[in-house]
Every structure is written in structure tokens, then in C-alpha cells.
Design an enzyme around this catalytic site. Structure first.
Site, short mmCIF file in Angstrom:
data_model
loop_
_atom_site.label_atom_id
_atom_site.label_comp_id
_atom_site.label_asym_id
_atom_site.label_seq_id
_atom_site.Cartn_x
_atom_site.Cartn_y
_atom_site.Cartn_z
N SER A 220 19.40 -69.95 -71.45
CA SER A 220 20.37 -68.87 -71.23
C SER A 220 21.81 -69.34 -71.09
O SER A 220 22.72 -68.52 -71.10
CB SER A 220 20.00 -68.07 -69.99
OG SER A 220 18.95 -67.18 -70.32
N LYS B 44 24.06 -68.14 -73.72
CA LYS B 44 24.62 -66.78 -73.71
C LYS B 44 26.14 -66.79 -73.53
O LYS B 44 26.83 -65.86 -73.96
CB LYS B 44 23.94 -65.95 -72.61
CG LYS B 44 22.45 -65.69 -72.89
CD LYS B 44 21.76 -65.05 -71.70
CE LYS B 44 20.27 -64.84 -71.97
NZ LYS B 44 19.53 -64.36 -70.78
N TYR C 274 18.56 -64.80 -81.47
CA TYR C 274 18.59 -65.01 -80.01
C TYR C 274 17.72 -66.21 -79.61
O TYR C 274 18.16 -67.09 -78.85
CB TYR C 274 18.12 -63.72 -79.33
CG TYR C 274 17.90 -63.83 -77.84
CD1 TYR C 274 18.97 -63.77 -76.96
CD2 TYR C 274 16.62 -63.99 -77.32
CE1 TYR C 274 18.76 -63.87 -75.58
CE2 TYR C 274 16.41 -64.10 -75.96
CZ TYR C 274 17.48 -64.03 -75.09
OH TYR C 274 17.27 -64.14 -73.73
N TYR D 160 21.71 -64.54 -62.68
CA TYR D 160 20.83 -63.38 -62.49
C TYR D 160 21.01 -62.84 -61.07
O TYR D 160 22.12 -62.80 -60.57
CB TYR D 160 19.38 -63.75 -62.81
CG TYR D 160 19.23 -64.40 -64.14
CD1 TYR D 160 19.60 -63.72 -65.29
CD2 TYR D 160 18.78 -65.70 -64.27
CE1 TYR D 160 19.48 -64.31 -66.53
CE2 TYR D 160 18.67 -66.29 -65.52
CZ TYR D 160 19.02 -65.59 -66.64
OH TYR D 160 18.92 -66.17 -67.87
N VAL E 299 16.75 -71.22 -67.99
CA VAL E 299 15.40 -71.42 -67.49
C VAL E 299 14.88 -72.84 -67.81
O VAL E 299 13.89 -73.29 -67.23
CB VAL E 299 14.48 -70.30 -68.05
CG1 VAL E 299 14.11 -70.57 -69.50
CG2 VAL E 299 13.27 -70.08 -67.21
N1 GLU Z 1 14.83 -67.61 -73.94
C1 GLU Z 1 14.63 -67.17 -72.60
C2 GLU Z 1 14.21 -65.72 -72.59
O1 GLU Z 1 14.84 -64.91 -73.24
C3 GLU Z 1 15.90 -67.39 -71.81
C4 GLU Z 1 15.71 -67.06 -70.39
C5 GLU Z 1 16.57 -67.86 -69.45
O2 GLU Z 1 17.06 -68.96 -69.73
O3 GLU Z 1 16.72 -67.36 -68.34
O4 GLU Z 1 13.25 -65.37 -71.97
#
Ligand code: GLU
Length: 312
Positions: free
Chosen positions: A64, A67, A191, A243, A261
Site C-alpha cells: 500500500s 498508493k 492495482y 488506516y 501490509v
Molecule cells: N494489495 C493489498 C490489498 O489490496 C494491499 C493492502 C495493504 O498494503 O494494506 O489487499
């Protein structure tokens, strides 16, 4: 302040002995297989110093954290119109929550929860083919880091694709509200690939330099984004980058930060430093346990919190 290299070495040594390392993500095999004893840190300062310790040169799945780079590119493509489709508020719920999307009519709370990042990726895709958009992302992070060795881990991307049912649900749900222009499979293909970027702490800290430097690429002196846009991206990282653990991260660390993650965190102190830490074990909110602790210790020893008057 003691010598920065010594501080970083000390923190890496402390983390090597840390008893509670959190839990490594297990939803896909390539992440579950990562050694929980890994810890890396890289600090790049505004005056160009680079300090690396532990496994700071080992590539990991940035997940993430990507992003941030996707948002930067999408803002470059459509500008502030993006904010008609994605909000700027912390979500206070899980990164992949469906419930909030229903009550808010398919407009994700912010660009860093999964739904928001999926809309951002839809914008990025625009009229391109998925492989062109993936190539654009890869070229962008390579340029930001000044390092062409950065790659996308295809095994991670494939595993995400095989298990990404909830992301598929989020994407289709937003399409039902008219907030996704492209087919869910096309958007998620892009993505999952940007989430599968593999980078070391050194590469990630270097890629974050433009956010430390008011939008400017220190290698070329050219603007990646305007100073105003860099400030806004940093604000979103502070308020939404972890988050529903974002409040705790601001409280303990006080830097603009984005976690993934895979156990990586990119942290930015404008005008001072771009920092990347990596340790794969996660806390109960899904953020790197030791990565957060290491940043907390770095702030204690440097005063680099954005809320610390010593910075200014
Ligand atoms: N590729 C992961 C998902 O979309 C990223 C989640 C993350 O890093 O929090 O579930």
C-alpha cells in the site's frame, strides 16, 4: 543530536533484539514466506545524506505504500478533479471495508484505503492499456528513486489476483455507483501490480524525497508536483496513511507516513528527511510493529516529529 549514522545503527541493533515482532501477513504465500527477523531502515536528509542500516538494501513488497505514488501520478493526470471521486477524511474503519462505501454512495473516504486507491488506479488507467499504466508507474518510481533496478514482483501480483475477491467486490460496487470508469478486472490488474512493486528501504526513501522537498526532485531540481500538492499529499499521509491506526501513528511518531501490509513504512518530515523502514511483522492494525517502534525511537533521538518545535 548524535551522529545520524550512529543513531540509525543503534536503532537497527535494538530492533534485531526486539522480542515482539508482530505477525507477518499470511493472505498470500509470497508475503507469508518472508522472514520475520528482517529489519531495514534508510534515511535520506534534505542536505543529501543517506544512512542505511540492517536490511536497508533488501527489496520487499511495498504494497500500500505504492498508493502514494499512484495518487501523485493520478493527480498529475486529472488535477484536483480527482477529489470529486475520492474524499480526504480518515476512514476509522478497516482498509478494505465495504460498509462505509454503501452509506457514502460509492465515494471512498480517502485515496489510501483500498477503495480509494482503486478509484485512483482507474484514473491512472484512463485510456491506456493496463500494461502501459503499469509501465508508467514503474518508470515513475524508478525516476523518483533514481534507480532502474526497481521491479514488480510478478509472483506477488499473481497471488493478489488469485485471492483479491474483496478488492474485486469493492471495485464492482463502486462501478455500480458510477465511480469506476473501467472494468473492475482491468483496474485491479494495474492495482495489484503497483502493490507488487519490490523496493528496498534505500530506494523507497529516495523515492519519497520529493515529498520532503516541497515537490522537487533533488536529482534534477525539477518539480514532480507543486509545493501545495506535496503539502496535501503529506497531510493525507499523516491523517490516513495508517488506516485506522493513523491516529496512533501521529501520536507516537508524528510524521507523514504510509504503511503497507508487507511491513514497509515511508515517513516524511518536510524540509528534513525522507525515511523508509521495513519489518514484516504487523501489529493488530496491520502496520509494521517494529517499523513504527523504530520511527518512534528515531523521533526521540532526533526531534524530527512534525509537531516538534526543534524542527522549525
Ligand atoms: N494489495 C493489498 C490489498 O489490496 C494491499 C493492502 C495493504 O498494503 O494494506 O489487499
Amino acid at each position: 543530536m548524535a551522529d545520524l549514522a550512529a543513531i540509525i545503527d543503534d536503532i537497527a541493533a535494538e530492533m534485531a533484539d526486539a522480542p515482539d515482532r508482530g505477525t507477518v501477513a499470511s493472505y498470500i504465500p509470497p508475503l507469508a514466506a518472508v522472514d520475520p527477523r528482517r529489519f531495514g531502515i534508510a534515511v535520506v536528509t534534505a542536505d543529501g545524506r543517506e544512512c542505511i542500516a540492517g536490511d536497508g538494501d533488501m527489496a520487499f513488497s511495498i504494497q500500500s505504500v505504492s498508493k502514494v505514488f499512484a495518487l501523485t501520478l493520478a493527480l498529475g493526470a486529472v488535477g484536483d478533479q480527482l477529489w470529486r471521486r475520492v474524499g480526504v477524511e480518515p476512514s476509522g474503519s478497516a482498509f478494505n471495508s465495504v460498509v462505509q462505501l454503501e452509506s457514502e454512495h460509492g465515494i471512498p473516504r480517502n485515496p489510501f484505503i483500498n477503495a480509494g486507491a482503486i478509484v485512483v488506479t482507474d484514473i491512472l488507467l484512463g485510456h491506456h492499456e493496463p500494461r502501459e499504466a503499469i509501465g508508467e508507474m514503474l518508470r515513475f518510481v524508478r525516476m523518483l528513486a533514481g534507480d532502474d533496478a526497481i521491479y514488480i514482483d510478478e509472483a506477488v501480483a499473481r497471488a493478489e489476483q488469485d485471492t483479491g475477491f474483496r478488492n474485486m467486490a469493492l471495485a464492482n460496487y463502486m462501478r455500480s455507483f458510477g465511480n469506476l470508469d473501467q472494468a473492475a478486472e482491468r483496474v485491479l490488474g494495474v492495482y495489484f501490480h503497483h502493490c507488487a512493486l519490490a523496493m528496498s528501504c534505500r530506494q523507497l526513501a529516495r523515492a519519497g524525497r520529493f515529498l520532503m522537498a516541497g515537490g522537487r526532485n533533488p536529482d534534477t531540481g525539477h518539480n514532480i508536483v507543486s509545493a501545495r500538492r506535496a503539502r496535501r499529499i503529506n497531510a493525507l499521509m499523516l491523517t490516513c496513511g495508517h488506516y485506522d491506526g493513523s491516529g496512533e501513528f501521529a501520536f507516537r511518531v508524528g510524521m507523514a507516513g504510509k504503511s503497507g501490509v508487507g511491513g514497509g513504512i515511508l515517513a516524511v518530515v518536510p524540509g528534513i528527511a525522507s525515511i523508509a523502514v521495513w519489518s514484516p511483522g504487523l501489529n493488530e492494525r496491520g502496520n509494521s510493529q517494529l517499523g513504527t517502534l523504530a520511527l518512534e525511537r528515531l523521533v526521540q533521538r532526533t526531534g524530527w516529529s512534525i509537531f516538534d518545535p526543534r524542527v522549525f
